[in-house]
Design a protein around this motif. Structure first.
Motif, PDB file in Angstrom:
ATOM      1  N   SER A  91       1.325  -1.513   0.146  1.00  0.00           N
ATOM      2  CA  SER A  91      -0.203   0.159   0.346  1.00  0.00           C
ATOM      3  C   SER A  91       0.797   0.993   0.058  1.00  0.00           C
ATOM      4  O   SER A  91       1.628   1.011  -0.069  1.00  0.00           O
ATOM      5  CB  SER A  91      -1.051   0.035   1.006  1.00  0.00           C
ATOM      6  N   GLU A  92       0.076   2.529  -0.299  1.00  0.00           N
ATOM      7  CA  GLU A  92       0.725   3.832   0.028  1.00  0.00           C
ATOM      8  C   GLU A  92       2.306   3.300   1.013  1.00  0.00           C
ATOM      9  O   GLU A  92       3.256   3.845  -0.094  1.00  0.00           O
ATOM     10  CB  GLU A  92      -0.376   4.465   0.335  1.00  0.00           C
ATOM     11  N   PRO A  93       1.746   3.561   2.414  1.00  0.00           N
ATOM     12  CA  PRO A  93       2.669   3.464   3.441  1.00  0.00           C
ATOM     13  C   PRO A  93       3.964   3.173   2.763  1.00  0.00           C
ATOM     14  O   PRO A  93       5.516   3.449   2.999  1.00  0.00           O
ATOM     15  CB  PRO A  93       2.620   3.553   4.586  1.00  0.00           C
ATOM     16  N   PHE A  94       3.968   2.275   1.503  1.00  0.00           N
ATOM     17  CA  PHE A  94       5.241   1.121   1.986  1.00  0.00           C
ATOM     18  C   PHE A  94       6.235   1.550   0.610  1.00  0.00           C
ATOM     19  O   PHE A  94       6.554   0.858  -0.151  1.00  0.00           O
ATOM     20  CB  PHE A  94       4.704  -0.202   1.504  1.00  0.00           C
ATOM     21  N   LEU A  95       5.207   2.924  -0.561  1.00  0.00           N
ATOM     22  CA  LEU A  95       5.969   2.714  -1.586  1.00  0.00           C
ATOM     23  C   LEU A  95       6.769   4.179  -1.596  1.00  0.00           C
ATOM     24  O   LEU A  95       6.594   4.686  -1.156  1.00  0.00           O
ATOM     25  CB  LEU A  95       4.586   3.440  -2.229  1.00  0.00           C
ATOM     26  N   ILE A  96       8.106   3.550  -2.522  1.00  0.00           N
ATOM     27  CA  ILE A  96       9.043   4.259  -3.204  1.00  0.00           C
ATOM     28  C   ILE A  96       8.490   5.175  -3.831  1.00  0.00           C
ATOM     29  O   ILE A  96       8.594   4.414  -5.421  1.00  0.00           O
ATOM     30  CB  ILE A  96      10.229   3.591  -2.702  1.00  0.00           C
ATOM     31  N   ARG A  97       8.485   6.725  -4.170  1.00  0.00           N
ATOM     32  CA  ARG A  97       7.879   7.035  -5.506  1.00  0.00           C
ATOM     33  C   ARG A  97       9.670   7.587  -5.934  1.00  0.00           C
ATOM     34  O   ARG A  97      10.635   8.714  -5.445  1.00  0.00           O
ATOM     35  CB  ARG A  97       7.168   8.057  -5.512  1.00  0.00           C
ATOM     36  N   ARG A  98      10.070   7.230  -7.420  1.00  0.00           N
ATOM     37  CA  ARG A  98      11.080   7.534  -7.561  1.00  0.00           C
ATOM     38  C   ARG A  98      10.617   8.750  -8.386  1.00  0.00           C
ATOM     39  O   ARG A  98       9.735   8.583  -8.919  1.00  0.00           O
ATOM     40  CB  ARG A  98      11.289   6.613  -8.543  1.00  0.00           C
ATOM     41  N   PRO A  99      11.289   9.757  -9.608  1.00  0.00           N
ATOM     42  CA  PRO A  99      11.237  10.616 -10.020  1.00  0.00           C
ATOM     43  C   PRO A  99       9.671  10.522 -11.310  1.00  0.00           C
ATOM     44  O   PRO A  99       9.298  11.475 -10.794  1.00  0.00           O
ATOM     45  CB  PRO A  99      12.588  10.789 -10.955  1.00  0.00           C
ATOM     46  N   LEU A 100       9.463  10.107 -11.805  1.00  0.00           N
ATOM     47  CA  LEU A 100       8.553   9.768 -12.962  1.00  0.00           C
ATOM     48  C   LEU A 100       7.318   9.828 -11.935  1.00  0.00           C
ATOM     49  O   LEU A 100       6.382  10.181 -11.904  1.00  0.00           O
ATOM     50  CB  LEU A 100       8.987   7.547 -13.710  1.00  0.00           C
ATOM     51  N   LEU A 101       7.008   8.829 -10.925  1.00  0.00           N
ATOM     52  CA  LEU A 101       5.956   8.665 -10.421  1.00  0.00           C
ATOM     53  C   LEU A 101       5.829   9.690  -9.054  1.00  0.00           C
ATOM     54  O   LEU A 101       4.289  10.611  -9.226  1.00  0.00           O
ATOM     55  CB  LEU A 101       5.857   7.501  -9.487  1.00  0.00           C
TER      56      LEU A 101
END
Length: 209
Positions: free
Chosen positions: A108-118
């Motif tokens: 879920s969102e709390p475990f997501l690491i957003r890289r530049p494109l996202l």
């Protein structure tokens, strides 16, 4: 000169960058048409500075994706925070949650690491300036992936769903001409060439002769 181009020149100069009509026109078209801007030229002529100046003059943030050989979608888009997931799994061992509930939580969102494109696609508020630097150093496979993202400004994360840009970012790609970009990618871009005739230096208040 059209008033719109003069305005762009004035805005860039106010952001401590002396430009010329060719670059100002390219920036104006990219902003007006909402198309990514490709800036080609030799290393060291200030291609990346255009993105920094755009971010300053639009009062928004700059997100940079540095391309290199072997860059893949996961490194450019997102990945999961595995240490955090493992820790959460350990803490959940004594709970009565089902396996499916545990999986839904760690993906879920709390475990997501957003890289530049996202980061650029999902930013709220003002659209950011997305700098895709030295795109010609990336592999053709990544270029095809990039074309898909830039065409729709949306991505699908299997565990979460589709993320679509509410305010698509302003996109600037730079190329040192290490290799030729595909025609398919070029057709989606506004182009500015920084060759010997239009070369510019990104020092404050200085422009190449």
């Amino acid at each position: 000169m059209r008033a719109e181009i003069e305005k762009i020149e004035q805005m860039m100069e106010a952001a401590d960058y002396v430009t010329d009509p060719a670059i100002a026109t390219s920036v104006h078209l990219a902003m007006t048409l909402k198309k990514p801007l490709l800036i080609e030229g030799h290393a060291g002529v200030g291609k990346t500075e255009v993105a920094k100046v755009m971010a300053r003059m639009l009062h928004t943030n700059l997100i940079r994706l540095q391309c290199y050989e072997g860059l893949d979608a996961a490194q450019a888009l997102y990945e999961w925070n595995y240490p955090k997931q493992l820790l959460h799994i350990k803490l959940e061992e004594s709970t009565t949650h089902t396996l499916s509930e545990k999986e839904a939580t760690i993906f879920s969102e709390p475990f997501l690491i957003r890289r530049p494109l996202l980061q650029a696609i999902s930013q709220d508020g003002k659209p950011p300036v997305l700098l895709i630097d030295e795109v010609d150093r990336a592999d053709e496979e990544f270029e095809a992936f990039l074309l898909e993202v830039l065409s729709e400004f949306q991505v699908t994360i299997p565990e979460i769903g589709t993320v679509k840009a509410t305010h698509p970012p302003y996109v600037i790609l730079t190329s040192n001409r290490v290799r030729e970009l595909s025609d398919a990618l070029r057709e989606t871009l506004t182009k500015a060439v920084t060759d010997a005739k239009t070369e510019f230096v990104a020092a404050k208040g200085i422009k190449a002769a």
